[in-house]
Design a protein around this motif. Structure first.
Motif, PDB file in Angstrom:
ATOM      1  N   TYR A  74     -29.144   0.434 -13.803  1.00  0.00           N
ATOM      2  CA  TYR A  74     -27.232   0.018 -13.497  1.00  0.00           C
ATOM      3  C   TYR A  74     -27.423  -0.903 -12.425  1.00  0.00           C
ATOM      4  N   LEU A  78     -25.166  -4.315 -13.374  1.00  0.00           N
ATOM      5  CA  LEU A  78     -24.676  -5.267 -12.049  1.00  0.00           C
ATOM      6  C   LEU A  78     -25.308  -6.616 -12.098  1.00  0.00           C
ATOM      7  N   TRP A  82     -22.782 -10.241 -12.510  1.00  0.00           N
ATOM      8  CA  TRP A  82     -23.228 -11.404 -11.799  1.00  0.00           C
ATOM      9  C   TRP A  82     -23.673 -12.613 -11.751  1.00  0.00           C
ATOM     10  N   ALA A 194     -26.280  -6.972 -20.000  1.00  0.00           N
ATOM     11  CA  ALA A 194     -25.371  -5.728 -19.201  1.00  0.00           C
ATOM     12  C   ALA A 194     -25.296  -4.890 -19.835  1.00  0.00           C
TER      13      ALA A 194
END
Length: 201
Positions: A74, A78, A82, A194
């Motif tokens: 996780y 993230l 980004w 992701a």
């Protein structure tokens, strides 16, 4: 011993050429001509540490701590989201290559970002520690070290090739339309990876 070395070299080459965040970042740094040697060295040494760790017991530790890979899964997703957003914004609002703020990033911050691409990606652990480590340990006794050496060398060859290859092709690759396409491609890779982490583990 030579056969084990060549087997490790072949496996390492097969694993590392898959498109991933490390590769995309090193190629971008090569085009920017920004700390290319250090980015290539960090990625290569990191892979070598993980390959040797997997060969000599780190895979067992990860099997005992599955929650560690979940946290990295996780956290890595993230981080990739980004960076993907940053790449997409660069593509939507292009600027000259030489004016890129990433060109003047300090060595420490560039190394930190490169390390994050490496160590926050659970797939790196699965490829190097679990897969390479398992195959190394399935070989006859005494062949583990040559196998790990070959797999590690594949990483060094690959990262220095793409880093300095991108640097050598800097002129054609830094054309505004090409550069914009590269940023779109980087954003797509980051978003895809992701999502893979979030929904597939």
């Amino acid at each position: 011993m030579l056969q084990a070395f060549l087997a490790g070299l072949a496996l390492g080459g097969g694993l590392i050429v898959a498109i991933g965040p490390q590769n995309a970042f090193v190629i971008r740094q090569g085009i920017l001509n920004s700390y290319v040697f250090w980015m290539c060295l960090l990625c290569s040494v990191s892979d070598a540490i993980l390959i040797w760790g997997g060969t000599f017991g780190l895979g067992t530790l990860l099997a005992l701590l599955p929650q560690l890979l979940t946290v990295m899964r996780y956290g890595g997703a993230l981080f990739l989201l980004w960076y993907g957003i940053k790449a997409l914004l660069r593509a939507l609002h292009p600027h000259a290559l030489e004016e890129s703020p990433e060109k003047v990033r300090s060595l420490a911050s560039a190394l930190a970002l490169c390390a994050a691409f490496t160590w926050l990606n659970p797939h790196v652990y699965l490829d190097t520690v679990v897969l390479a480590g398992s195959i190394a340990n399935a070989r006859p006794a005494g062949e583990q070290a040559p196998f790990a050496l070959g797999a590690s060398l594949a990483s060094f060859i690959w990262f220095f090739a793409i880093g300095y290859g991108a640097k050598a092709l800097r002129q054609p690759l830094s054309q505004p339309s090409v550069w914009r396409g590269i940023d779109f491609a980087i954003a797509a890779i980051m978003f895809w990876l992701a999502v893979k982490l979030l929904i597939g583990g």
